[in-house]
Design a protein around this motif. Structure first.
Motif, short mmCIF file in Angstrom:
data_model
loop_
_atom_site.label_atom_id
_atom_site.label_comp_id
_atom_site.label_asym_id
_atom_site.label_seq_id
_atom_site.Cartn_x
_atom_site.Cartn_y
_atom_site.Cartn_z
N ASN A 180 57.93 -2.09 -24.74
CA ASN A 180 58.90 -1.16 -25.10
C ASN A 180 59.94 -0.59 -24.19
O ASN A 180 61.46 -0.84 -24.41
CB ASN A 180 58.45 0.64 -25.79
N ARG B 205 64.29 -1.79 -24.30
CA ARG B 205 64.98 -0.28 -24.57
C ARG B 205 65.99 -0.33 -22.81
O ARG B 205 67.55 -0.44 -23.30
CB ARG B 205 64.74 0.09 -24.15
N GLU B 206 65.48 -1.13 -21.73
CA GLU B 206 66.11 -0.69 -20.64
C GLU B 206 66.41 -2.36 -20.46
O GLU B 206 67.32 -2.83 -19.26
CB GLU B 206 65.26 -0.95 -19.59
#
Length: 294
Positions: A27, A31-32
């Motif tokens: 995750n 996200r990054e």
């Protein structure tokens, strides 16, 4: 350790629950927008499934009842150390996949329980992410623990670990309680000598502790739920960890020692997100500075 080619290593024994940490990192990477080279520890076993069964029978015939996947004779420790060293220096290295089941094996046209051919890691990754049994193993011949920039241990209390293994192997893999018990007993010497010592090298340990009765794991019908447990999180070096922030963000958490925070089991993945994301930010910032200095 490497600023330009950082390495994250998750270590924990079979049934420890390392998949929760892996899911958290997936995750964060998404996200990054981080491209990670994913390395599975099972791919560095020495023998495939059929070979391991034959080797185990051969060992039993000569009185060796402790032949297991946990020990050095059944793993390619030197190859694993070479991968960690190579990735840290060049951002690449040699790896392969272990195909656990028909779903994983189908795209390769191979049988489950076999390895894919060795290949070079795809160039251009931001970091390497290892998850498996030996991400911090140290022997007289190898020292893998010195390479990761972030080293995480996943260590449930032993009865919970056994319950998780029993549940998985019986309900997913179709083994009997007796067969799983035999595996646990066979692995115990290697567990003590090659798994447990790794957790003295980790930077952060996540240990789930049930608050329900697990005194006889061999008759447990289900795995204690997250809300029926606590998570003890220990930092090898608490300097720079914002404990007041964590205590404020995670309801019902508390400090049990100066380097240890305890959170409700149901908040374990939230705690992982809050704790691990800043580690990743700092790692990526060091990488950007190092690449910019070239």
């Amino acid at each position: 350790m490497s600023e330009r080619h950082p390495i994250i290593s998750i270590t924990g024994s079979s049934g420890a629950g390392t998949t929760s940490v892996t899911r958290t990192f997936a995750n964060i990477f998404r996200r990054e927008n981080i491209k990670a080279a994913i390395i599975e520890g099972d791919s560095f076993h020495r023998y495939d499934r059929n070979e391991m069964r034959l080797k185990m029978l051969e060992a039993e015939k000569v009185g060796n009842k402790h032949f297991s996947h946990f020990g050095p004779e059944n793993n390619l420790f030197s190859d694993l150390e070479q991968l960690f060293r190579s990735y840290g220096e060049t951002g690449t290295g040699r790896s392969r996949k272990y195909l656990h089941d028909p779903v994983e094996a189908a795209p390769y046209g191979q049988e489950p329980g076999t390895f894919t051919p060795w290949e070079q890691i795809e160039p251009g990754t931001d970091l390497m992410f290892y998850e498996g049994l030996h991400g911090a193993v140290v022997t007289p011949e190898v020292d893998i623990a010195r390479y990761p920039d972030l080293l995480i241990g996943v260590v449930p209390v032993i009865n919970l670990e056994w319950i998780q293994k029993l549940y998985r192997d019986k309900n997913v893999r179709g083994y009997s309680t007796e067969a799983v018990t035999d595996t646990i007993l066979r692995r115990m010497p290697d567990y003590v000598h090659y798994i447990v010592p790794q957790f003295t090298h980790t930077h952060v340990n996540f240990q789930r502790v049930p608050v329900v009765d697990t005194s006889n794991p061999f008759v447990a019908r289900d795995i204690p739920q997250p809300d029926e447990s606590l998570c003890v999180i220990r930092f090898a070096n608490p300097k720079g960890i914002d404990f007041p922030y964590l205590l404020n963000m995670i309801n019902d958490s508390w400090m049990s020692r100066a380097n240890t925070i305890v959170v409700p089991g149901g908040k374990m993945e939230l705690a992982m997100q809050l704790i691990l994301t800043p580690f990743i930010w700092r790692m990526m910032e060091r990488r950007r500075r190092a690449l910019g200095a070239l």
